[in-house]
Design an enzyme around this catalytic site. Structure first.
Site, mmCIF file in Angstrom:
data_model
loop_
_atom_site.group_PDB
_atom_site.id
_atom_site.type_symbol
_atom_site.label_atom_id
_atom_site.label_comp_id
_atom_site.label_asym_id
_atom_site.label_seq_id
_atom_site.Cartn_x
_atom_site.Cartn_y
_atom_site.Cartn_z
ATOM 1 N N HIS A 48 0.666 -1.024 -0.059
ATOM 2 C CA HIS A 48 -0.022 0.054 0.179
ATOM 3 C C HIS A 48 0.807 1.157 0.001
ATOM 4 O O HIS A 48 1.209 1.731 0.923
ATOM 5 C CB HIS A 48 -0.707 -0.009 1.138
ATOM 6 C CG HIS A 48 -2.127 0.830 1.126
ATOM 7 N ND1 HIS A 48 -3.222 0.799 1.639
ATOM 8 C CD2 HIS A 48 -1.937 2.178 0.711
ATOM 9 C CE1 HIS A 48 -3.970 1.869 1.477
ATOM 10 N NE2 HIS A 48 -3.279 2.628 0.821
ATOM 11 N N ARG A 52 2.125 8.798 -6.124
ATOM 12 C CA ARG A 52 1.784 10.177 -6.856
ATOM 13 C C ARG A 52 2.368 10.303 -8.472
ATOM 14 O O ARG A 52 1.768 9.816 -9.011
ATOM 15 C CB ARG A 52 2.220 11.335 -6.098
ATOM 16 C CG ARG A 52 2.068 11.173 -4.485
ATOM 17 C CD ARG A 52 0.650 11.517 -4.109
ATOM 18 N NE ARG A 52 0.567 11.467 -2.480
ATOM 19 C CZ ARG A 52 -0.378 11.046 -2.031
ATOM 20 N NH1 ARG A 52 -1.499 10.384 -2.734
ATOM 21 N NH2 ARG A 52 -0.694 11.377 -0.664
ATOM 22 N N GLU A 140 -7.350 1.105 -3.819
ATOM 23 C CA GLU A 140 -8.380 1.137 -2.661
ATOM 24 C C GLU A 140 -9.614 1.808 -3.083
ATOM 25 O O GLU A 140 -9.440 2.919 -3.544
ATOM 26 C CB GLU A 140 -7.679 1.453 -1.386
ATOM 27 C CG GLU A 140 -7.354 3.360 -1.601
ATOM 28 C CD GLU A 140 -6.592 3.562 -0.285
ATOM 29 O OE1 GLU A 140 -5.546 4.476 -0.413
ATOM 30 O OE2 GLU A 140 -7.106 3.387 0.620
ATOM 31 N N HIS A 208 -5.565 -0.404 5.812
ATOM 32 C CA HIS A 208 -5.307 0.164 6.914
ATOM 33 C C HIS A 208 -6.274 -0.038 7.951
ATOM 34 O O HIS A 208 -6.833 1.051 8.408
ATOM 35 C CB HIS A 208 -4.984 1.460 6.544
ATOM 36 C CG HIS A 208 -5.938 2.322 5.717
ATOM 37 N ND1 HIS A 208 -7.079 2.365 5.789
ATOM 38 C CD2 HIS A 208 -5.651 2.849 4.469
ATOM 39 C CE1 HIS A 208 -7.717 2.624 4.607
ATOM 40 N NE2 HIS A 208 -6.738 3.290 3.810
ATOM 41 N N ASP A 274 0.734 2.428 3.756
ATOM 42 C CA ASP A 274 0.108 3.272 3.175
ATOM 43 C C ASP A 274 0.903 4.678 2.935
ATOM 44 O O ASP A 274 0.436 5.827 3.587
ATOM 45 C CB ASP A 274 -1.192 3.708 4.150
ATOM 46 C CG ASP A 274 -2.278 4.569 3.777
ATOM 47 O OD1 ASP A 274 -2.097 4.991 2.415
ATOM 48 O OD2 ASP A 274 -3.190 5.107 4.244
HETATM 49 O O1 DOR Z 1 -4.648 9.496 4.660
HETATM 50 C C1 DOR Z 1 -4.549 8.905 3.851
HETATM 51 N N1 DOR Z 1 -4.081 9.375 2.388
HETATM 52 N N2 DOR Z 1 -5.353 7.915 3.510
HETATM 53 C C2 DOR Z 1 -5.679 7.385 2.366
HETATM 54 O O2 DOR Z 1 -6.300 6.351 2.185
HETATM 55 C C3 DOR Z 1 -5.336 8.156 1.114
HETATM 56 C C4 DOR Z 1 -4.161 8.816 1.422
HETATM 57 C C5 DOR Z 1 -3.519 9.663 0.164
HETATM 58 O O3 DOR Z 1 -3.909 9.577 -0.858
HETATM 59 O O4 DOR Z 1 -3.269 10.955 0.524
HETATM 60 ZN ZN ZN Z 2 -4.131 4.582 0.934
#
Ligand code: DOR
Ligand code: ZN
Length: 403
Positions: A48, A52, A140, A208, A274
């Site tokens: 995960h 970007r 996700e 998560h 994550d």
């Molecule tokens: O805090 C988070 N940021 N949780 C997520 O599920 C997505 C992520 C993001 O892409 O910034």
């Molecule tokens: Zn995420």
């Protein structure tokens, strides 16, 4: 090729590892090789990450995110599709894989987005992608999200859930209020309700999970789940030091919740970061997400050395189970026939984490000052990549491994 204290079949053994063409040929006491200080663990898999790139290169790119992964002992990542633009078609999927093929330092795979908009065509998109690549999962997915762009209704979900592996961001957005710090607005209820409703629909991979209630619902089901380092190690009490940087989704919980998760580390199926980098300016404006791909393995190796968790559990959650759950053939264990992906940790070298030493473009970490043991060598298909920052990453073929 290497000799030392190898984590092999659930235990440490003094052994050598012979490698041929990137594949483990033999493991055993009689095999000789270059002696290493420290322990030889399977390199990690982070299922995960948000690397970007595309229109958000200012905070991370596949290049910088994967370099960060390499320095954290990770050999394979699963990138998430909520990019700008989103990975919701085969064209964008292929475009991103082509960037990864050129730029990634570690092996790279990518999930496909599912939204109310592409749900009608999802079968066709999956088919075209699967002709070329191993597609770990769809999602996700964001349940009942307030933004039309990301939204999935439970109805749409139930139409496709029995056919494909779906990764769910299990927070029911209708139960989520917006505000900062977000732990005051995003309740545990939002996660618990979402998990419950999903389990009534099908089996999923739950991203998560942050609550005891959700873990207890999923642990004995046919679904899989991951827990992040921040939900295990941080809590709302860290608001004192994190301040504007505290927001993450799902939010940090009470200290007792984090402590319960860490005490029950053995129950967790997968440890995943994550890794969700945002710039410092964006964090100050309330954006949610923590970087973590580089610090995950090092912090948990330190915890294993301290005896707070076992090395067996750590390796299982960070390498063995991710490979099993997402079908990454040849990854996850130091075993004959598998890819020669190792991370070497010298357990004497305890360091303090500092954002200035990390490789993510975002420039900050929620773990500033935490003790960690970073890998001294990382092998990808038998080549040591860390010392000279070798770019050895490959995209995964439709077999789930790189032949
Ligand atoms: O805090 C988070 N940021 N949780 C997520 O599920 C997505 C992520 C993001 O892409 O910034
Ligand atoms: Zn995420």
């Amino acid at each position: 090729m290497l000799e030392g204290k190898v984590f092999y079949r659930g235990n440490f053994v003094e052994a050598g590892i012979e490698v041929e063409d990137g594949i483990i040929k033999r493991v055993g006491k009689l095999v000789k090789g270059k002696k290493v200080d420290g322990v030889i663990l399977p390199a990690g898999i982070d299922v995960h990450v948000h690397f970007r790139d595309f229109n958000e290169k200012h905070k991370e790119t596949i290049e910088t995110g994967s370099l960060s992964a390499l320095h954290g002992g990770i050999c394979l990542v699963v990138d998430q599709p909520n990019t700008m633009p989103r990975v919701d078609s085969e064209e964008i999927y292929f475009l991103r894989m082509e960037i990864a093929e050129k730029k990634s330092y570690v092996d790279y795979s990518l999930n496909l987005a599912l939204t109310n908009k592409n749900a009608e065509r999802i079968g066709e998109i999956v088919r075209r992608i699967s002709e070329r690549y191993h597609l770990p999962s769809i999602g996700e997915v964001f349940l009942e999200h307030e933004s039309e762009e990301l939204k999935i209704s439970y109805e749409t979900l139930s139409k496709v859930a029995n056919t494909w592996k779906i990764s769910v961001h299990a927070e029911d957005a209708t139960l989520v209020k917006r505000g900062s710090p977000n732990f005051l607005y995003r309740t545990k209820e939002a996660e618990i309700v979402a998990v419950k409703r999903c389990l009534e629909i099908s089996n999923f991979h739950f991203c998560h999970l942050s609550t005891r209630e959700a873990v207890e619902m999923v642990e004995n089901s046919a679904s899989s789940f991951e827990v992040t380092p921040h939900h295990l190690l941080l809590s709302i009490e860290d608001y004192k030091t994190l301040g504007d940087f505290v927001n993450v989704n799902p939010p940090l919980r009470d200290k007792s919740d984090a402590e319960w998760l860490l005490r029950n580390f053995h129950k967790i199926r997968i440890l995943a970061s994550d890794h969700a980098p945002h710039s410092e300016e964006e964090k100050k404006m309330g954006k949610s997400g923590f970087p973590g791909v580089e610090t995950m393995y090092p912090i948990f190796v330190r915890l294993a050395k301290l005896g707070l968790i076992s090395f067996k559990d750590l390796v299982e959650k960070i390498a063995v189970n991710p490979a099993k759950v997402f079908g990454f053939n040849g990854y996850g264990e130091i075993e004959v026939g598998n890819l020669a992906n190792f991370a070497v940790f010298d357990l004497k070298k305890v360091e303090k984490i500092g954002a200035k030493d990390l490789h993510s473009k975002c420039g900050w970490t929620p773990y500033e000052g935490f003790e960690a043991i970073f890998p001294t060598q990382v092998y990808i298909r038998g080549e040591e990549a860390l010392e000279n920052n070798l770019r050895l990453g490959k995209t995964l073929s439709n077999l789930g491994s790189r032949e």
